[in-house]
Design a protein around this motif. Structure first.
Motif, PDB file in Angstrom:
ATOM      1  N   ASP A  72      30.764  28.619  16.371  1.00 13.85           N
ATOM      2  CA  ASP A  72      30.589  29.763  17.257  1.00 13.85           C
ATOM      3  C   ASP A  72      29.707  29.391  18.441  1.00 13.85           C
ATOM      4  N   PHE A  73      29.969  30.022  19.560  1.00 16.74           N
ATOM      5  CA  PHE A  73      29.136  29.822  20.744  1.00 16.74           C
ATOM      6  C   PHE A  73      27.752  30.419  20.480  1.00 16.74           C
ATOM      7  N   PRO A  74      26.671  29.733  20.871  1.00 20.42           N
ATOM      8  CA  PRO A  74      25.304  30.231  20.607  1.00 20.42           C
ATOM      9  C   PRO A  74      24.898  31.315  21.601  1.00 20.42           C
ATOM     10  N   TRP A  75      25.454  32.499  21.442  1.00 17.81           N
ATOM     11  CA  TRP A  75      25.278  33.564  22.426  1.00 17.81           C
ATOM     12  C   TRP A  75      23.819  33.953  22.640  1.00 17.81           C
ATOM     13  N   VAL A  76      23.090  34.147  21.560  1.00 20.84           N
ATOM     14  CA  VAL A  76      21.704  34.615  21.682  1.00 20.84           C
ATOM     15  C   VAL A  76      20.847  33.580  22.398  1.00 20.84           C
ATOM     16  N   ASP A  77      20.955  32.314  22.010  1.00 21.17           N
ATOM     17  CA  ASP A  77      20.165  31.261  22.656  1.00 21.17           C
ATOM     18  C   ASP A  77      20.585  31.068  24.109  1.00 21.17           C
ATOM     19  N   PHE A  78      21.875  31.221  24.365  1.00 22.29           N
ATOM     20  CA  PHE A  78      22.378  30.997  25.716  1.00 22.29           C
ATOM     21  C   PHE A  78      21.835  32.026  26.696  1.00 22.29           C
ATOM     22  N   VAL A  79      21.952  33.305  26.359  1.00 18.83           N
ATOM     23  CA  VAL A  79      21.542  34.342  27.306  1.00 18.83           C
ATOM     24  C   VAL A  79      20.029  34.376  27.491  1.00 18.83           C
ATOM     25  N   LYS A  93      24.852  39.815  28.594  1.00 17.09           N
ATOM     26  CA  LYS A  93      23.592  40.483  28.915  1.00 17.09           C
ATOM     27  C   LYS A  93      22.952  41.041  27.655  1.00 17.09           C
ATOM     28  N   CYS A  94      21.635  40.918  27.561  1.00 16.82           N
ATOM     29  CA  CYS A  94      20.878  41.501  26.458  1.00 16.82           C
ATOM     30  C   CYS A  94      20.280  42.813  26.947  1.00 16.82           C
ATOM     31  N   THR A  95      20.698  43.917  26.349  1.00 16.46           N
ATOM     32  CA  THR A  95      20.201  45.225  26.779  1.00 16.46           C
ATOM     33  C   THR A  95      18.794  45.501  26.264  1.00 16.46           C
ATOM     34  N   ASN A  96      18.300  44.679  25.355  1.00 19.81           N
ATOM     35  CA  ASN A  96      16.955  44.882  24.823  1.00 19.81           C
ATOM     36  C   ASN A  96      15.886  44.351  25.772  1.00 19.81           C
ATOM     37  N   CYS A  97      16.092  43.130  26.292  1.00 16.18           N
ATOM     38  CA  CYS A  97      15.079  42.522  27.153  1.00 16.18           C
ATOM     39  C   CYS A  97      15.530  42.376  28.601  1.00 16.18           C
ATOM     40  N   GLY A  98      16.821  42.624  28.873  1.00 17.31           N
ATOM     41  CA  GLY A  98      17.312  42.547  30.241  1.00 17.31           C
ATOM     42  C   GLY A  98      17.811  41.185  30.672  1.00 17.31           C
ATOM     43  N   SER A  99      17.723  40.176  29.819  1.00 15.01           N
ATOM     44  CA  SER A  99      18.201  38.843  30.184  1.00 15.01           C
ATOM     45  C   SER A  99      19.714  38.856  30.369  1.00 15.01           C
ATOM     46  N   SER A 100      20.196  38.080  31.329  1.00 14.22           N
ATOM     47  CA  SER A 100      21.633  37.988  31.573  1.00 14.22           C
ATOM     48  C   SER A 100      21.968  36.588  32.064  1.00 14.22           C
ATOM     49  N   ARG A 101      23.227  36.216  31.897  1.00 14.21           N
ATOM     50  CA  ARG A 101      23.649  34.880  32.317  1.00 14.21           C
ATOM     51  C   ARG A 101      25.161  34.836  32.467  1.00 14.21           C
ATOM     52  N   ARG A 102      25.626  34.191  33.525  1.00 10.74           N
ATOM     53  CA  ARG A 102      27.055  34.013  33.733  1.00 10.74           C
ATOM     54  C   ARG A 102      27.562  32.867  32.863  1.00 10.74           C
ATOM     55  N   MET A 103      28.791  33.005  32.377  1.00 10.35           N
ATOM     56  CA  MET A 103      29.352  32.005  31.486  1.00 10.35           C
ATOM     57  C   MET A 103      29.644  30.688  32.190  1.00 10.35           C
ATOM     58  N   ARG A 106      18.121  31.687  27.284  1.00 14.33           N
ATOM     59  CA  ARG A 106      17.681  30.361  27.746  1.00 14.33           C
ATOM     60  C   ARG A 106      16.678  29.724  26.786  1.00 14.33           C
ATOM     61  N   GLY A 107      16.929  29.919  25.500  1.00 20.16           N
ATOM     62  CA  GLY A 107      16.070  29.321  24.490  1.00 20.16           C
ATOM     63  C   GLY A 107      14.837  30.124  24.147  1.00 20.16           C
ATOM     64  N   GLU A 108      14.566  31.192  24.896  1.00 21.99           N
ATOM     65  CA  GLU A 108      13.395  32.022  24.614  1.00 21.99           C
ATOM     66  C   GLU A 108      13.709  33.004  23.483  1.00 21.99           C
ATOM     67  N   LYS A 109      12.659  33.530  22.858  1.00 20.85           N
ATOM     68  CA  LYS A 109      12.843  34.428  21.722  1.00 20.85           C
ATOM     69  C   LYS A 109      12.918  35.878  22.173  1.00 20.85           C
ATOM     70  N   CYS A 110      13.849  36.617  21.567  1.00 21.32           N
ATOM     71  CA  CYS A 110      13.961  38.057  21.792  1.00 21.32           C
ATOM     72  C   CYS A 110      13.879  38.735  20.431  1.00 21.32           C
ATOM     73  N   GLU A 111      13.014  39.723  20.313  1.00 21.42           N
ATOM     74  CA  GLU A 111      12.771  40.347  19.018  1.00 21.42           C
ATOM     75  C   GLU A 111      14.011  41.028  18.449  1.00 21.42           C
ATOM     76  N   ARG A 112      14.719  41.775  19.283  1.00 15.83           N
ATOM     77  CA  ARG A 112      15.907  42.502  18.812  1.00 15.83           C
ATOM     78  C   ARG A 112      17.040  42.346  19.822  1.00 15.83           C
ATOM     79  N   PRO A 113      17.683  41.186  19.833  1.00 11.73           N
ATOM     80  CA  PRO A 113      18.761  40.970  20.811  1.00 11.73           C
ATOM     81  C   PRO A 113      19.942  41.901  20.578  1.00 11.73           C
ATOM     82  N   GLN A 114      20.369  42.560  21.645  1.00  8.65           N
ATOM     83  CA  GLN A 114      21.547  43.421  21.633  1.00  8.65           C
ATOM     84  C   GLN A 114      22.395  43.031  22.838  1.00  8.65           C
ATOM     85  N   LEU A 115      23.540  42.422  22.574  1.00  8.59           N
ATOM     86  CA  LEU A 115      24.303  41.786  23.636  1.00  8.59           C
ATOM     87  C   LEU A 115      25.519  42.604  24.066  1.00  8.59           C
ATOM     88  N   ARG A 116      25.856  42.421  25.338  1.00  5.45           N
ATOM     89  CA  ARG A 116      27.077  42.963  25.924  1.00  5.45           C
ATOM     90  C   ARG A 116      27.786  41.837  26.668  1.00  5.45           C
TER      91      ARG A 116
END
Length: 253
Positions: A171-178, A206-216, A180-190
């Motif tokens: 599987d693609f490492p979605w949580v780590d990718f969006v 995009k992670c709606t919990n912390c606001g991090s986003s990244r283009r594929m 950028r290797g930093e920790k998010c307590e409760r990742p919720q992705l879109r």
């Protein structure tokens, strides 16, 4: 074929999800192959997951001799894929025992996206439920039960995964990718798409919990593995695909 979310020997969670021909199992759809069903994408499980109770012995001595010549004398017999034979007394009860007999498979990729609310999550999150169709197994699907839509929509397998040069998948490492290797307590992705091209540059996670986003598009190219330590190296050691330092074999979710 049956989708099984339990280990071998347990049919509690097994559901029939489709059919393929025996010749397909020998060629393009063997162990470890991805099969694109109408509403599901599944991977055929290893032989150690197969229940051979309903496998018929193939009594073809010349073929067995050829196999032994190639693989060695440890091969004792050849078996057909597990299937319920006609006239065995089980009948055609789609809700009965015969519905649990078949070649085990597991959903892959294990990450799904809801086409309505764009929620991106793994099957293990519990957000998506299997909607089996015993009388039409090819219509079986996963649905997003708590989506804002009036009816639970069918979710789709994500179209991104990782593979090593030897062909091992993960599987693609979605949580780590969006993140950028930093920790998010409760990742919720879109998973959002802009435009109709379908190109990676127009797809954003995009992670709606912390606001991090990244283009594929950041996941492709020679430097993709080293950008922000978000994608660790995908290595292949001793025949095992290693992603983010963790070796895994295909197992049910």
């Amino acid at each position: 074929m049956r989708s099984n979310s339990a280990r071998r020997g347990s049919s509690r969670f097994a559901k029939k999800v489709g059919e393929i021909r025996p010749t397909q199992l020998l060629h393009s759809s063997g162990v470890g192959a991805l099969i694109d069903l109408p509403n599901l994408s599944v991977m055929v499980m290893g032989l150690d997951e197969w229940d051979l109770t309903h496998s018929t012995v193939l009594t073809e001595q010349r073929l067995l001799a050829q196999v032994k010549r190639r693989l060695g004398d440890q091969v004792e017999q050849l078996l057909m894929p597990p299937a319920v034979q006609e006239g065995n007394g089980f009948g055609n009860d789609a809700l009965g025992y015969e519905n649990l007999v078949g070649v085990p498979c597991s959903p892959f990729p294990r990450w799904m996206v809801c086409p309505v609310c764009k929620t991106l999550a793994p099957l293990s999150s519990g957000l998506f439920n299997l909607d089996p169709k015993p009388f039409a197994p090819e219509r079986s699907r996963f649905v997003h039960t708590n989506c804002r839509a009036k009816k639970p929509p069918a979710v789709l397998p994500v179209r991104f995964m990782v593979a090593c040069e030897a062909g091992h998948l993960d599987d693609f490492p979605w949580v780590d990718f969006v993140h950028r290797g930093e920790k998010c307590e409760r990742p919720q992705l879109r998973l959002e798409e802009f435009g109709v091209s379908g190109e990676a540059a127009d797809v954003q996670v995009k992670c709606t919990n912390c606001g991090s986003s990244r283009r594929m598009s950041a996941a492709f190219g020679e430097q993709a593995l080293y950008r922000g330590a978000a994608l660790a190296q995908v290595l292949c050691v001793a025949g095992a695909a290693l992603l983010l330092g963790e070796g895994r074999r295909p197992v049910p979710p």
